[in-house]
Scaffold this motif. Structure first.
Motif, PDB file in Angstrom:
ATOM      1  N   LEU A  38       0.825  -1.203   0.000  1.00  0.00           N
ATOM      2  CA  LEU A  38       0.000   0.000   0.000  1.00  0.00           C
ATOM      3  C   LEU A  38       0.859   1.253   0.000  1.00  0.00           C
ATOM      4  O   LEU A  38       0.578   2.211  -0.727  1.00  0.00           O
ATOM      5  N   ALA A  39       1.921   1.263   0.780  1.00  0.00           N
ATOM      6  CA  ALA A  39       2.812   2.422   0.827  1.00  0.00           C
ATOM      7  C   ALA A  39       3.484   2.653  -0.522  1.00  0.00           C
ATOM      8  O   ALA A  39       3.584   3.795  -0.991  1.00  0.00           O
ATOM      9  N   VAL A  40       3.926   1.583  -1.159  1.00  0.00           N
ATOM     10  CA  VAL A  40       4.565   1.714  -2.469  1.00  0.00           C
ATOM     11  C   VAL A  40       3.567   2.213  -3.506  1.00  0.00           C
ATOM     12  O   VAL A  40       3.894   3.063  -4.342  1.00  0.00           O
ATOM     13  N   SER A  41       2.342   1.710  -3.459  1.00  0.00           N
ATOM     14  CA  SER A  41       1.340   2.156  -4.436  1.00  0.00           C
ATOM     15  C   SER A  41       0.974   3.626  -4.231  1.00  0.00           C
ATOM     16  O   SER A  41       0.805   4.368  -5.203  1.00  0.00           O
ATOM     17  N   ALA A  42       0.872   4.068  -2.996  1.00  0.00           N
ATOM     18  CA  ALA A  42       0.583   5.483  -2.744  1.00  0.00           C
ATOM     19  C   ALA A  42       1.751   6.359  -3.201  1.00  0.00           C
ATOM     20  O   ALA A  42       1.540   7.432  -3.785  1.00  0.00           O
ATOM     21  N   LEU A  43       2.972   5.912  -2.975  1.00  0.00           N
ATOM     22  CA  LEU A  43       4.140   6.651  -3.446  1.00  0.00           C
ATOM     23  C   LEU A  43       4.175   6.721  -4.968  1.00  0.00           C
ATOM     24  O   LEU A  43       4.483   7.768  -5.546  1.00  0.00           O
ATOM     25  N   VAL A  45       1.582   6.587  -7.007  1.00  0.00           N
ATOM     26  CA  VAL A  45       0.541   7.523  -7.443  1.00  0.00           C
ATOM     27  C   VAL A  45       1.017   8.957  -7.263  1.00  0.00           C
ATOM     28  O   VAL A  45       0.838   9.798  -8.154  1.00  0.00           O
ATOM     29  N   LEU A  46       1.640   9.241  -6.139  1.00  0.00           N
ATOM     30  CA  LEU A  46       2.169  10.574  -5.891  1.00  0.00           C
ATOM     31  C   LEU A  46       3.158  10.984  -6.972  1.00  0.00           C
ATOM     32  O   LEU A  46       3.041  12.064  -7.562  1.00  0.00           O
ATOM     33  N   LEU A  47       4.117  10.116  -7.269  1.00  0.00           N
ATOM     34  CA  LEU A  47       5.151  10.455  -8.237  1.00  0.00           C
ATOM     35  C   LEU A  47       4.626  10.528  -9.664  1.00  0.00           C
ATOM     36  O   LEU A  47       5.030  11.408 -10.436  1.00  0.00           O
ATOM     37  N   VAL A  48       3.708   9.640 -10.025  1.00  0.00           N
ATOM     38  CA  VAL A  48       3.165   9.655 -11.388  1.00  0.00           C
ATOM     39  C   VAL A  48       2.324  10.896 -11.620  1.00  0.00           C
ATOM     40  O   VAL A  48       2.454  11.575 -12.644  1.00  0.00           O
ATOM     41  N   VAL A  49       1.460  11.226 -10.686  1.00  0.00           N
ATOM     42  CA  VAL A  49       0.618  12.413 -10.871  1.00  0.00           C
ATOM     43  C   VAL A  49       1.458  13.684 -10.816  1.00  0.00           C
ATOM     44  O   VAL A  49       1.213  14.631 -11.565  1.00  0.00           O
ATOM     45  N   TRP A  50       2.461  13.692  -9.973  1.00  0.00           N
ATOM     46  CA  TRP A  50       3.295  14.889  -9.827  1.00  0.00           C
ATOM     47  C   TRP A  50       4.176  15.119 -11.052  1.00  0.00           C
ATOM     48  O   TRP A  50       4.217  16.216 -11.605  1.00  0.00           O
ATOM     49  N   PHE A  51       4.874  14.073 -11.501  1.00  0.00           N
ATOM     50  CA  PHE A  51       5.863  14.267 -12.559  1.00  0.00           C
ATOM     51  C   PHE A  51       5.371  13.844 -13.943  1.00  0.00           C
ATOM     52  O   PHE A  51       5.571  14.568 -14.914  1.00  0.00           O
ATOM     53  N   GLY A  56       1.180  18.831 -10.651  1.00  0.00           N
ATOM     54  CA  GLY A  56       1.693  19.593  -9.523  1.00  0.00           C
ATOM     55  C   GLY A  56       1.660  18.779  -8.252  1.00  0.00           C
ATOM     56  O   GLY A  56       1.133  17.670  -8.193  1.00  0.00           O
ATOM     57  N   PHE A  57       2.241  19.375  -7.204  1.00  0.00           N
ATOM     58  CA  PHE A  57       2.382  18.640  -5.949  1.00  0.00           C
ATOM     59  C   PHE A  57       1.056  18.468  -5.211  1.00  0.00           C
ATOM     60  O   PHE A  57       0.769  17.396  -4.681  1.00  0.00           O
ATOM     61  N   ILE A  58       0.248  19.503  -5.143  1.00  0.00           N
ATOM     62  CA  ILE A  58      -1.000  19.437  -4.357  1.00  0.00           C
ATOM     63  C   ILE A  58      -1.961  18.382  -4.911  1.00  0.00           C
ATOM     64  O   ILE A  58      -2.458  17.546  -4.141  1.00  0.00           O
ATOM     65  N   PRO A  59      -2.276  18.362  -6.215  1.00  0.00           N
ATOM     66  CA  PRO A  59      -3.140  17.285  -6.728  1.00  0.00           C
ATOM     67  C   PRO A  59      -2.511  15.894  -6.561  1.00  0.00           C
ATOM     68  O   PRO A  59      -3.222  14.920  -6.305  1.00  0.00           O
ATOM     69  N   ALA A  60      -1.200  15.809  -6.672  1.00  0.00           N
ATOM     70  CA  ALA A  60      -0.527  14.526  -6.483  1.00  0.00           C
ATOM     71  C   ALA A  60      -0.646  14.063  -5.039  1.00  0.00           C
ATOM     72  O   ALA A  60      -0.907  12.879  -4.770  1.00  0.00           O
ATOM     73  N   PHE A  61      -0.475  14.979  -4.106  1.00  0.00           N
ATOM     74  CA  PHE A  61      -0.593  14.635  -2.693  1.00  0.00           C
ATOM     75  C   PHE A  61      -2.020  14.220  -2.355  1.00  0.00           C
ATOM     76  O   PHE A  61      -2.240  13.258  -1.611  1.00  0.00           O
ATOM     77  N   ILE A  62      -2.992  14.923  -2.895  1.00  0.00           N
ATOM     78  CA  ILE A  62      -4.401  14.573  -2.652  1.00  0.00           C
ATOM     79  C   ILE A  62      -4.708  13.199  -3.234  1.00  0.00           C
ATOM     80  O   ILE A  62      -5.379  12.379  -2.592  1.00  0.00           O
ATOM     81  N   SER A  63      -4.219  12.917  -4.439  1.00  0.00           N
ATOM     82  CA  SER A  63      -4.446  11.608  -5.059  1.00  0.00           C
ATOM     83  C   SER A  63      -3.815  10.493  -4.232  1.00  0.00           C
ATOM     84  O   SER A  63      -4.433   9.438  -4.016  1.00  0.00           O
ATOM     85  N   ALA A  64      -2.603  10.704  -3.769  1.00  0.00           N
ATOM     86  CA  ALA A  64      -1.928   9.700  -2.947  1.00  0.00           C
ATOM     87  C   ALA A  64      -2.648   9.509  -1.615  1.00  0.00           C
ATOM     88  O   ALA A  64      -2.761   8.378  -1.124  1.00  0.00           O
ATOM     89  N   GLY A  71      -6.993   2.369   0.673  1.00  0.00           N
ATOM     90  CA  GLY A  71      -6.219   1.173   0.980  1.00  0.00           C
ATOM     91  C   GLY A  71      -6.288   0.796   2.448  1.00  0.00           C
ATOM     92  O   GLY A  71      -6.412  -0.385   2.782  1.00  0.00           O
ATOM     93  N   ILE A  72      -6.200   1.769   3.321  1.00  0.00           N
ATOM     94  CA  ILE A  72      -6.293   1.490   4.762  1.00  0.00           C
ATOM     95  C   ILE A  72      -7.668   0.921   5.088  1.00  0.00           C
ATOM     96  O   ILE A  72      -7.795  -0.047   5.847  1.00  0.00           O
ATOM     97  N   PHE A  73      -8.708   1.500   4.512  1.00  0.00           N
ATOM     98  CA  PHE A  73     -10.064   1.005   4.745  1.00  0.00           C
ATOM     99  C   PHE A  73     -10.229  -0.420   4.223  1.00  0.00           C
ATOM    100  O   PHE A  73     -10.840  -1.258   4.873  1.00  0.00           O
ATOM    101  N   ALA A  74      -9.648  -0.701   3.047  1.00  0.00           N
ATOM    102  CA  ALA A  74      -9.810  -2.020   2.428  1.00  0.00           C
ATOM    103  C   ALA A  74      -8.939  -3.085   3.085  1.00  0.00           C
ATOM    104  O   ALA A  74      -9.331  -4.254   3.138  1.00  0.00           O
ATOM    105  N   LEU A  75      -7.774  -2.725   3.599  1.00  0.00           N
ATOM    106  CA  LEU A  75      -6.844  -3.707   4.125  1.00  0.00           C
ATOM    107  C   LEU A  75      -6.962  -3.959   5.619  1.00  0.00           C
ATOM    108  O   LEU A  75      -6.263  -4.821   6.148  1.00  0.00           O
TER     109      LEU A  75
END
Length: 83
Positions: A38-43, A45-51, A56-64, A71-75
């Motif tokens: 889950l941590a790797v997948s959130a990271l 998403v952050l990097l793909v949306v950001w770069f 930008g950083f804010i939409p990437a952070f919100i997406s992550a 993921g926390i709810f599902a796992l």
């Protein structure tokens, strides 16, 4: 030629590990695997949306954060849902 592993071959005793210890180790491995995935997948998403997307950083952070929250709810296990 002597095999260097032949000297320690007699040290192993099949079935010596307690089943509760084996069960605990398996549960620990599964928990570490699912939470690190889950941590790797959130990271990612952050990097793909950001770069890659360039949003930008804010939409990437919100997406992550959304991926992390879902993921926390599902796992969560049954024990976490009961408390």
């Amino acid at each position: 030629m002597a095999d260097s592993h032949a000297e320690t071959a007699h040290d192993h005793v099949k079935g010596e590990m307690e089943i509760s210890a084996q069960n605990h180790m398996f549960e620990l491995f599964i928990a570490m695997t699912k939470w690190s995935s889950l941590a790797v997948s959130a990271l990612l998403v952050l990097l793909v949306v950001w770069f890659a997307v360039g949003a930008g950083f804010i939409p990437a952070f919100i997406s992550a954060a959304v991926v992390l929250a879902i993921g926390i709810f599902a796992l969560r296990g049954k024990k976490a849902a009961e408390h």
